[in-house]
Scaffold this motif. Structure first.
Motif, PDB file in Angstrom:
ATOM      1  N   ILE A 111       0.828  -1.214   0.000  1.00 45.67           N
ATOM      2  CA  ILE A 111       0.000   0.000   0.000  1.00 45.67           C
ATOM      3  C   ILE A 111       0.860   1.261   0.000  1.00 45.67           C
ATOM      4  O   ILE A 111       0.338   2.376  -0.026  1.00 45.67           O
ATOM      5  N   PHE A 112       2.189   1.114   0.064  1.00 44.28           N
ATOM      6  CA  PHE A 112       3.048   2.275   0.286  1.00 44.28           C
ATOM      7  C   PHE A 112       3.225   3.128  -0.975  1.00 44.28           C
ATOM      8  O   PHE A 112       3.352   2.620  -2.076  1.00 44.28           O
ATOM      9  N   CYS A 113       3.282   4.444  -0.772  1.00 43.30           N
ATOM     10  CA  CYS A 113       3.501   5.381  -1.877  1.00 43.30           C
ATOM     11  C   CYS A 113       4.974   5.329  -2.309  1.00 43.30           C
ATOM     12  O   CYS A 113       5.826   4.866  -1.556  1.00 43.30           O
ATOM     13  N   CYS A 143       8.111   6.373   0.171  1.00 47.84           N
ATOM     14  CA  CYS A 143       7.764   6.133   1.571  1.00 47.84           C
ATOM     15  C   CYS A 143       8.916   5.409   2.264  1.00 47.84           C
ATOM     16  O   CYS A 143       9.548   4.542   1.677  1.00 47.84           O
ATOM     17  N   HIS A 157       8.683   3.434   4.965  1.00 47.25           N
ATOM     18  CA  HIS A 157       8.302   2.252   5.752  1.00 47.25           C
ATOM     19  C   HIS A 157       8.939   0.962   5.242  1.00 47.25           C
ATOM     20  O   HIS A 157       9.378   0.118   6.020  1.00 47.25           O
ATOM     21  N   CYS A 195      -0.188   3.503   8.235  1.00 51.34           N
ATOM     22  CA  CYS A 195       0.573   2.900   7.130  1.00 51.34           C
ATOM     23  C   CYS A 195       1.680   2.011   7.693  1.00 51.34           C
ATOM     24  O   CYS A 195       1.851   0.869   7.272  1.00 51.34           O
ATOM     25  N   ASN A 221       7.336   9.520  11.058  1.00 51.89           N
ATOM     26  CA  ASN A 221       7.357  10.338   9.833  1.00 51.89           C
ATOM     27  C   ASN A 221       6.739  11.715  10.077  1.00 51.89           C
ATOM     28  O   ASN A 221       6.357  12.410   9.146  1.00 51.89           O
ATOM     29  N   GLY A 259       0.072   9.594   8.402  1.00 49.37           N
ATOM     30  CA  GLY A 259       0.118   9.340   6.967  1.00 49.37           C
ATOM     31  C   GLY A 259      -1.173   8.740   6.440  1.00 49.37           C
ATOM     32  O   GLY A 259      -1.799   9.250   5.507  1.00 49.37           O
ATOM     33  N   MET A 260      -1.603   7.666   7.081  1.00 48.23           N
ATOM     34  CA  MET A 260      -2.733   6.896   6.555  1.00 48.23           C
ATOM     35  C   MET A 260      -3.994   7.724   6.405  1.00 48.23           C
ATOM     36  O   MET A 260      -4.750   7.557   5.453  1.00 48.23           O
ATOM     37  N   CYS A 266       7.643  10.634   4.741  1.00 46.51           N
ATOM     38  CA  CYS A 266       6.322  10.424   4.157  1.00 46.51           C
ATOM     39  C   CYS A 266       6.156  11.548   3.149  1.00 46.51           C
ATOM     40  O   CYS A 266       5.680  12.632   3.503  1.00 46.51           O
ATOM     41  N   PRO A 267       6.606  11.338   1.903  1.00 44.17           N
ATOM     42  CA  PRO A 267       6.532  12.417   0.925  1.00 44.17           C
ATOM     43  C   PRO A 267       5.091  12.858   0.665  1.00 44.17           C
ATOM     44  O   PRO A 267       4.821  14.045   0.479  1.00 44.17           O
ATOM     45  N   THR A 268       4.168  11.901   0.721  1.00 42.98           N
ATOM     46  CA  THR A 268       2.791  12.194   0.338  1.00 42.98           C
ATOM     47  C   THR A 268       2.107  13.150   1.308  1.00 42.98           C
ATOM     48  O   THR A 268       1.516  14.154   0.899  1.00 42.98           O
ATOM     49  N   ALA A 269       2.193  12.835   2.598  1.00 41.27           N
ATOM     50  CA  ALA A 269       1.398  13.612   3.548  1.00 41.27           C
ATOM     51  C   ALA A 269       2.223  14.639   4.317  1.00 41.27           C
ATOM     52  O   ALA A 269       1.667  15.571   4.886  1.00 41.27           O
TER      53      ALA A 269
END
Ligand SMILES: Cc1ncc(C[n+]2csc(CCOP(=O)(O)OP(=O)(O)O)c2C)c(N)n1
Ligand code: SF4
Ligand SMILES: [Mg+2]
Lengths: 293, 394
Positions: free
Chosen positions: A23-25, A28, A30, A59, A129, A133-134, A208-211
Motif C-alpha cells: 500500500i506504500f507510496c 515512503c 516504511h 501505514c 514520519n 500518513g494513513m 512520508c513524501p505524500t502527507a
C-alpha cells in the motif's frame, strides 16, 4: 539453507506471496525499515515460526501483513498491550511491534509508557514520519515546531514528543534512534534490540513524501530523503561538538535529530521476574508444613 | 513455559470444597477451573475483588496476572494472550466496560475467545460506584460498532458466579467469540455458600486447534476438521501456521479485503451465524411455577431473587404467577418468549435499569400478551413488595 546476499532473496524468504503491490507510496520510508528488520532477522537466524509481529493502525502498522509469520494487526495505538498478552501466553515467542508516531506516541502513549516501565519483553519499532500518513496528513505529536499538517494549517505550535527520551526515563533496556537513509548501523542496532531481554525501542525517522514532505516543501522524493542526512547527527558527534565546537557549530546542531543508541541496560524483563515469583510461591508450597511430619 | 492446566494444583490453591465465598471471588474460581491462565485487569469498584483474587491465586497455579494501565489495555492483552494459546479473562464495571468496547468488537471480528466479567454498577458515567445495577445489558449486546452477536450470562447467586464463568469460557471457546458474565454489584459483593464442582463433574470445552497441513490451512472460514461448522479451527501463534489476524474486513486467508460489499457480508454473516444458527441449543432458562401461570415475571441476575419472592407472595394470594429466569441473556431466548406470550396474559420484567431487556421481551411477545416494565434504579434492589404490586396492577 543458502546464504542470502540480495534483497530479492531476502524478500523471497521472508515475505508473503500474494500481498503485492504494497500500500506504500513512492518514496515512503516504511519499506526500508522492513528491509532492515528482515536483514537483522536473517543475520540472527531467528525461527519465523516463533517470531510474532504486532501492530496498530496506520501505514507503518501495515508492515506485519507483508511478513510470512504470525501477525496481529490490532486497533489504533494498542499493539503493545495486545503483545503483552501474547508474550505472557507463550514466553518462547519473540515479539516485534511495528508502529507509527501517531499510533505509538499519540493514541498509544499510555501503553508504551507502561510497557517500557515494566520492561515487558518485546521490541518496538516506531516509524516516525512526523505525520498521520494513513489518514491523509493530520498533525502528529512528533511533528517539529512549525510543521504544516491538515489540522495545523498555520504551523504546529506544540512541543514535539521525544519518544527516546521518554523511554530512557522509564528505564527501558534498549533505546535507539535511527534514520532510514543510513543502512548499516540500524541493522546492527535492530539486532541488538531484538536480542535484549525486556523492552527495546528503535525509533526510525522516515519520510512520508505524500502527507508530510509535499505540504512542508521538502522538495521531490530525492530532496526529501536528503533532508534526513542533513538534519541528523550521531550522538557521539553531537557530544563532541557541544564540548569542543564553536558557537556557530553548536547553533547549527539545535534543530538536528541525534541518532544512535541512547540506552543499553541489562535489567531482567517482566516475564523473568514473574517466573521467579511463580517459582518462589511453588517452593513455599512444597515445603513441609509445620507439625505435619 | 506455556501454561498447562493442572487440576491438583488448582484445587490446592482453591482449598476446601465447600466455602462461604464472595461473588467476585467465585468468578476467579470459575476462571481457574475452566483453565484460564491469563488475567489482565484494572481496579474498579465493585469488580476489584476479582482482580485481587486473581493476583493472589493465579501465580500460585503458574498462571499470569497483570495489572494493566487501563481497561483498553486489559482487553487488548486478553486477546493477545488468546492468540498465544491461553484462555484469558478480565473483570470490570461500567466505566471500564465502556472503555473496552472497541477491542470487544475486535475480538468478535477476529474470532478470539476471551471472557469479560462485568460487575455492573449504576451509570451513566461514574454513577454510584459501590452500588449494583443492570444497566449494561444492552451495551454488551450493541455497545461496539457494527454487527455482532453477544454471549452473555447473568448469575443470580454466588454459586452461579462460579458456574457461569466456566460456562462463559466454554461458550467463548466453542464459538470463538468474547463472552460476558454480566453480574452486578449486588451479587458480586454477596457472600454465600458454594460447592466447588469435582473434576469429573466439570465440562470444559477448548477451542478446536488447527491441525491440518500448513499449506492447506485457511484460517478464516468454516472448520476444516469439523463438518458443516462455521467456526474456523484455531491456529495458535507459534505453531507454524503464519496467520495474519486483522480487525479490517478480511478474506478467508485473513488478508484485508476492505472495498467490496460481498466480502464484508460473507465474513460478518459467518461470524454472526456461528451463534444464530445454534440458537436452539443456546437456551439457558429456569422456569418456576409456569405450568398453570397466566402472569409471568421475566427476570435475570440479582433481580431474579426479589422476583422469586414476589412470585411466592403472589401464589399465596392466589395469583397464578410464575418466573422465567434468563441465565443466558444473549443470545436472547426468542422462542421461549414467543411461547410464554401465547400462554400468559401478562409479562412483567423487573430490572435494575429503566427498561432494557423488556424491549426484546416485547418484540418477541409480539402483541400476544401485555408486557410491563418494572424498573428500579439508584443502586437498590427491588423489594419483593415492589414487584408484587405489579400483580395487583399498580
Ligand atoms: C480509535 C481510532 N481513532 C482514529 C483512527 C484513524 N486513524 C487511522 S491511522 C491514524 C494515524 C496513523 O498515524 P501513524 O501511526 O503515524 O501512522 P502512519 O500512517 O503515519 O505510518 C488514525 C488517526 C482509528 N483507526 N482508530
Ligand atoms: S501516506 Fe505517507 S506514510 Fe503512508 S504510505 Fe504514503 S508515504 Fe508512506
Ligand atoms: Mg506517522
Amino acid at each position: 539453507m543458502e546464504q542470502i546476499t540480495t534483497a530479492d532473496e531476502l524478500n523471497k524468504k521472508y515475505l508473503r506471496d500474494g500481498m503485492w503491490p504494497t500500500i506504500f507510496c513512492n518514496g515512503c520510508g516504511h519499506g526500508v525499515v522492513l528491509e532492515y528488520t528482515l536483514w537483522a532477522l536473517e543475520e540472527l537466524g531467528w525461527d519465523m515460526d516463533k517470531t510474532v509481529f504486532a501492530s496498530g493502525i496506520g501505514c507503518s502498522s501495515r508492515l506485519p501483513g507483508y511478513i510470512n509469520a504470525d501477525g496481529l494487526h490490532t486497533t489504533h495505538g494498542r499493539a503493545i498491550a495486545f503483545a503483552t498478552g501474547i508474550k505472557a501466553a507463550d514466553p518462547d515467542l519473540n515479539i516485534i511491534i511495528f508502529t507509527g508516531d501517531g499510533d505509538c506516541a499519540g493514541i498509544g502513549g499510555n501503553h508504551f509508557i507502561h510497557a517500557a516501565r515494566r520492561n515487558i519483553d518485546m521490541t518496538v519499532i516506531m516509524i516516525n514520519n512526523f505525520i498521520y500518513g494513513m489518514t491523509g496528513g493530520q498533525l502528529a505529536p512528533t511533528a517539529p515546531l512549525g510543521s504544516i499538517a491538515t489540522t495545523a494549517p498555520y504551523g504546529n505550535i506544540e512541543n514535539p514528543f521525544d519518544i527516546c527520551n521518554l523511554a530512557c526515563a522509564l528505564g527501558a533496556n534498549y533505546v535507539a534512534r535511527w534514520c532510514v537513509t543510513h543502512p548499516y548501523q540500524p541493522i546492527k542496532s535492530i539486532k541488538e534490540g531484538l536480542q535484549k531481554k525486556g523492552f527495546s525501542l528503535l525509533e526510525f525517522l522516515a519520510p512520508c513524501p505524500t502527507a508530510y514532505g509535499r505540504r512542508n516543501k521538502l522538495g521531490d522524493i530525492k530532496k526529501h530523503w536528503e533532508w534526513y542526512d542533513n538534519n541528523t547527527i550521531l550522538i557521539e558527534d553531537y557530544k563532541k561538538i557541544m564540548q569542543y565546537g564553536t558557537e556557530e557549530e553548536k547553533k547549527e546542531l539545535k534543530h538536528k535529530f541525534q541518532i544512535g543508541v541512547f540506552q543499553d541496560l541489562q535489567k531482567p524483563g517482566f516475564f523473568e521476574l514473574y517466573g521467579n515469583l511463580v517459582n518462589r510461591l511453588q517452593i513455599k508450597e512444597n515445603e513441609p508444613k509445620e507439625g505435619k511430619k | 513455559m506455556k501454561y498447562q492446566r493442572d487440576p491438583k494444583r488448582i484445587r490446592d490453591a482453591l482449598g476446601k470444597k465447600v466455602q462461604f465465598l464472595l461473588g467476585d471471588m467465585a468468578c476467579v474460581y470459575g476462571g481457574m477451573l475452566a483453565g484460564c491462565s491469563f488475567f489482565a485487569g484494572y481496579p474498579i469498584t465493585p469488580a476489584s475483588e476479582v482482580a485481587e483474587g486473581a493476583a493472589r491465586l493465579f501465580p500460585r497455579i503458574g498462571a499470569t496476572y497483570i495489572q494493566m494501565e487501563d481497561e483498553i489495555g486489559s482487553i487488548a492483552a486478553l486477546i493477545g494472550a488468546a492468540w498465544g494459546g491461553a484462555k484469558s479473562m478480565t473483570a470490570t464495571s461500567g466505566p471500564g466496560f465502556s472503555l473496552m468496547m472497541e477491542n470487544y468488537g475486535y475480538a468478535v471480528m477476529t474470532e478470539t475467545p476471551c471472557v469479560i466479567v462485568n460487575v455492573q454498577r449504576t451509570g451513566p458515567s461514574t454513577g454510584q460506584p459501590t452500588l449494583g445495577a443492570q444497566g449494561d445489558m444492552m451495551q454488551c449486546r450493541w455497545g461496539t460498532h457494527g454487527d455482532i452477536e453477544a454471549l452473555a450470562l447473568a448469575p443470580s447467586t454466588v454459586q452461579e458466579c462460579l458456574d457461569f464463568t466456566i460456562e462463559a469460557f466454554n461458550l467463548s471457546e466453542k464459538y470463538r467469540n468474547p463472552a460476558c458474565v454480566m453480574t452486578d454489584g449486588e451479587v458480586g459483593h454477596l457472600r454465600e455458600r458454594i460447592i466447588i464442582p469435582e473434576e469429573q463433574d466439570l465440562e470444559i470445552i477448548d477451542r478446536v486447534p488447527a491441525i491440518i497441513d500448513k499449506k492447506k490451512f485457511i484460517p478464516f472460514m468454516n472448520s476444516q476438521t469439523i463438518k458443516n461448522c462455521k467456526i474456523p479451527d484455531f491456529p495458535t501463534f507459534g505453531t507454524g501456521y503464519h496467520t495474519y489476524v486483522t480487525g479490517l474486513t478480511h478474506n478467508e486467508k485473513g488478508f484485508p479485503a476492505t472495498d467490496k460489499q460481498p466480502d464484508h457480508e460473507r465474513l460478518v454473516k459467518r461470524i454472526t451465524e456461528k451463534i444464530t444458527n445454534d440458537a436452539s441449543k443456546l437456551v439457558m432458562v429456569e422456569k418456576l411455577n409456569l405450568d398453570d401461570a397466566d402472569i409471568a415475571f421475566v427476570t435475570y441476575g440479582a433481580t431474579a431473587r426479589p422476583a422469586e419472592s414476589a412470585m411466592e407472595i403472589g401464589r399465596k394470594n392466589r395469583y397464578k404467577v410464575g418466573v422465567l429466569r434468563l441465565k443466558l441473556v444473549w443470545p436472547f431466548p426468542e422462542k421461549e418468549i414467543v411461547k410464554l406470550a401465547k400462554q400468559v396474559d401478562k409479562i412483567i420484567v423487573p430490572e435494575m435499569n429503566l427498561g432494557q431487556i423488556v424491549h426484546p421481551v416485547r418484540e418477541y411477545a409480539g402483541g400476544n400478551c401485555e408486557v410491563i416494565s418494572a424498573p428500579k434504579i439508584g443502586g437498590e434492589m427491588h423489594h419483593p413488595a415492589e414487584i408484587y404490586k405489579y400483580l395487583e396492577g399498580k
